[in-house]
Design a protein around this motif. Structure first.
Motif, PDB file in Angstrom:
ATOM      1  N   CYS A   8       0.845  -1.194   0.000  1.00  0.00           N
ATOM      2  CA  CYS A   8       0.000   0.000   0.000  1.00  0.00           C
ATOM      3  C   CYS A   8       0.881   1.245   0.000  1.00  0.00           C
ATOM      4  CB  CYS A   8      -0.926   0.003   1.220  1.00  0.00           C
ATOM      5  SG  CYS A   8      -1.996   1.467   1.314  1.00  0.00           S
ATOM      6  N   ASP A   9       0.837   1.984  -1.102  1.00  0.00           N
ATOM      7  CA  ASP A   9       1.602   3.230  -1.235  1.00  0.00           C
ATOM      8  C   ASP A   9       0.954   4.041  -2.353  1.00  0.00           C
ATOM      9  OD1 ASP A   9       3.777   5.167  -1.907  1.00  0.00           O
ATOM     10  OD2 ASP A   9       4.917   3.939  -0.481  1.00  0.00           O
ATOM     11  N   ASN A  56       2.438   8.413   4.500  1.00  0.00           N
ATOM     12  CA  ASN A  56       1.896   9.633   3.893  1.00  0.00           C
ATOM     13  C   ASN A  56       1.144   9.304   2.614  1.00  0.00           C
ATOM     14  OD1 ASN A  56       3.100  11.046   5.933  1.00  0.00           O
ATOM     15  ND2 ASN A  56       4.835  11.757   4.718  1.00  0.00           N
ATOM     16  N   MET A  57      -0.196   9.309   2.704  1.00  0.00           N
ATOM     17  CA  MET A  57      -1.040   8.989   1.554  1.00  0.00           C
ATOM     18  C   MET A  57      -2.297   9.851   1.596  1.00  0.00           C
ATOM     19  SD  MET A  57      -0.883   4.807   1.425  1.00  0.00           S
ATOM     20  CE  MET A  57      -1.441   4.632   3.130  1.00  0.00           C
ATOM     21  N   ASP A  84       9.084   8.962   6.266  1.00  0.00           N
ATOM     22  CA  ASP A  84       9.038   9.695   7.535  1.00  0.00           C
ATOM     23  C   ASP A  84       9.828   8.895   8.564  1.00  0.00           C
ATOM     24  OD1 ASP A  84       8.501  11.104   9.810  1.00  0.00           O
ATOM     25  OD2 ASP A  84       6.316  11.069   9.603  1.00  0.00           O
ATOM     26  N   ILE A  85      11.082   9.289   8.782  1.00  0.00           N
ATOM     27  CA  ILE A  85      11.981   8.486   9.616  1.00  0.00           C
ATOM     28  C   ILE A  85      12.193   9.081  11.004  1.00  0.00           C
ATOM     29  CG2 ILE A  85      13.168   7.488   7.641  1.00  0.00           C
ATOM     30  CD1 ILE A  85      15.402   9.529   8.037  1.00  0.00           C
ATOM     31  N   GLN A  86      11.302   9.971  11.418  1.00  0.00           N
ATOM     32  CA  GLN A  86      11.414  10.526  12.761  1.00  0.00           C
ATOM     33  C   GLN A  86      11.287   9.408  13.808  1.00  0.00           C
ATOM     34  OE1 GLN A  86       8.987  14.331  13.280  1.00  0.00           O
ATOM     35  NE2 GLN A  86       8.093  13.492  11.397  1.00  0.00           N
ATOM     36  N   LEU A 198       4.392  15.790   8.155  1.00  0.00           N
ATOM     37  CA  LEU A 198       4.876  15.823   6.783  1.00  0.00           C
ATOM     38  C   LEU A 198       3.723  15.702   5.793  1.00  0.00           C
ATOM     39  CD1 LEU A 198       8.006  13.513   7.113  1.00  0.00           C
ATOM     40  CD2 LEU A 198       7.914  16.008   7.185  1.00  0.00           C
ATOM     41  N   PRO A 199       3.745  16.504   4.729  1.00  0.00           N
ATOM     42  CA  PRO A 199       2.683  16.468   3.728  1.00  0.00           C
ATOM     43  C   PRO A 199       3.047  15.526   2.585  1.00  0.00           C
ATOM     44  CG  PRO A 199       4.144  18.251   3.209  1.00  0.00           C
ATOM     45  CD  PRO A 199       4.749  17.543   4.425  1.00  0.00           C
TER      46      PRO A 199
END
Length: 361
Positions: A8-9, A56-57, A84-86, A198-199
């Motif tokens: 899913c991406d 992010n989707m 997003d690696i935070q 993040l957008p």
């Protein structure tokens, strides 16, 4: 018996990269989803015993998918694969039921190790090749995995003035920007000790007159301050713009432990610090994916406490037609709004398109 596996991406490029990174010979029945809603439907239909999930989707993001899986007690094992690696992102998804977290671009050995660690895959399960759900593949317009997104003849014959940005190219640029954005967001999150929202990056080939529209998310009535920094690589040149809402200065100063006073020199120092971090990290993220290096020029102040249209007008004669990648950073629980634009010259797209075709081939 084949294992039903769902990727899913929202990015076609990312879906293909993940599919290519599955263990060789794993007996799986692969399906694809372009957003969280499709993923939930396919899990319910028995297509996702294993889910490889982006965060992010549009429509329904990865966090919402994890919430729905828990709420509806859906039978699936989730591994998150995200730009997003935070650290906070990693902690949040595992607390919501994800088995593990892998950063983009996905590493095949890392993915295989995780699948083995949780008993999802073992060497004994290997067959000759995975089964792909062709009906869903057609639905999401997934081109064959060995076919480059950009036709070679387009790359060879295109002239700068004829360059266009079709849906496949936009998807590739967006995914590259997504990974670079995540790396910059991680640095910002660590510096400020916050969670950066993040957008989905906005990618367009636009005229200078349309740059204001690219920044439509910034409120028209609010003044802004901006920094511009040129960059150049082999066959590629452009400029990066960082624009910060003036109302954000006080909170940014507090988070960075500045003794803030309403003083233009202090605000300029804050603006420079933000620009150095975000522009540098984003360009580094792009260059690493394209296997090239960028040299950065000296940052130039576009203006302080001005309307966006005035900031853009400062350099409008240089930009003309440009590939614009817009990233809007927001800080959770703080009214901080920061826009980053990467502006590539139209002529640079010839080199960029070649790089992308090589990357996907």
């Amino acid at each position: 018996m084949s294992t039903p596996l769902l990727i899913c991406d929202d990015s076609n490029m990312a879906r293909k990269q993940v599919a290519r990174s599955l263990p060789d010979g794993w007996d799986v029945d692969i399906s694809f989803a372009t957003n969280g809603r499709e993923a939930i439907e396919l899990i319910k239909a028995g297509k996702g015993d294993v889910l490889l999930l982006d965060l992010n989707m549009p429509e329904m993001d990865g966090y919402q998918v994890l919430e729905a899986i828990v709420k509806e007690d859906l039978p699936t094992m989730v591994v998150v694969i995200s730009g997003d690696i935070q650290p906070e992102a990693h902690q949040r998804v595992t607390s919501m039921g994800a088995l593990d977290f892998i950063k983009k671009p996905v590493n095949k050995d890392k993915l295989t190790d995780i699948l083995k660690a949780y008993g999802i895959f073992s060497d004994e399960e290997m067959s000759f090749e995975p089964v792909v759900n062709t009906v869903l593949e057609e639905k999401v317009s997934l081109s064959p995995m060995t076919e480059p997104v950009v036709a070679p003849e387009v790359i060879r014959e295109a002239e700068p003035e004829l360059v266009v940005l079709d849906a496949d190219l936009r998807d590739c640029y967006q995914e590259i920007a997504n990974v670079a954005m995540g790396q910059a967001g991680d640095l910002l999150a660590r510096l400020l000790d916050v969670f950066v929202v993040l957008p989905i990056p906005n990618v367009n080939l636009i005229e200078v007159s349309e740059l204001s529209m690219a920044l439509s998310a910034v409120e028209e009535h609010e003044s802004t301050s901006g920094i511009c920094q040129g960059f150049i690589g082999a066959g590629i040149s452009g400029e990066a713009l960082l624009i910060l809402n003036d109302s954000s200065f006080k909170d940014v100063a507090s988070l960075m432990n500045y003794q803030y006073e309403v003083d233009e020199s202090t605000e300029l120092e804050l603006l420079m610090d933000m620009a150095n971090l975000l522009i540098g990290a984003c360009l580094k993220g792009v260059s690493e994916q394209l296997d090239m290096t960028f040299s950065q020029g000296h940052p130039v102040v576009l203006g302080q406490h001005r309307k966006i249209s005035e900031l853009i007008a400062t350099n409008s004669t240089k930009w003309k037609r440009t590939l614009a990648i817009e990233i809007s950073y927001n800080i959770e629980n703080y009214p901080i709004k920061c826009d980053l634009l990467l502006l590539f010259t139209e002529a640079s797209m010839i080199t960029l398109n070649n790089k992308i075709a090589y990357l996907l081939d």
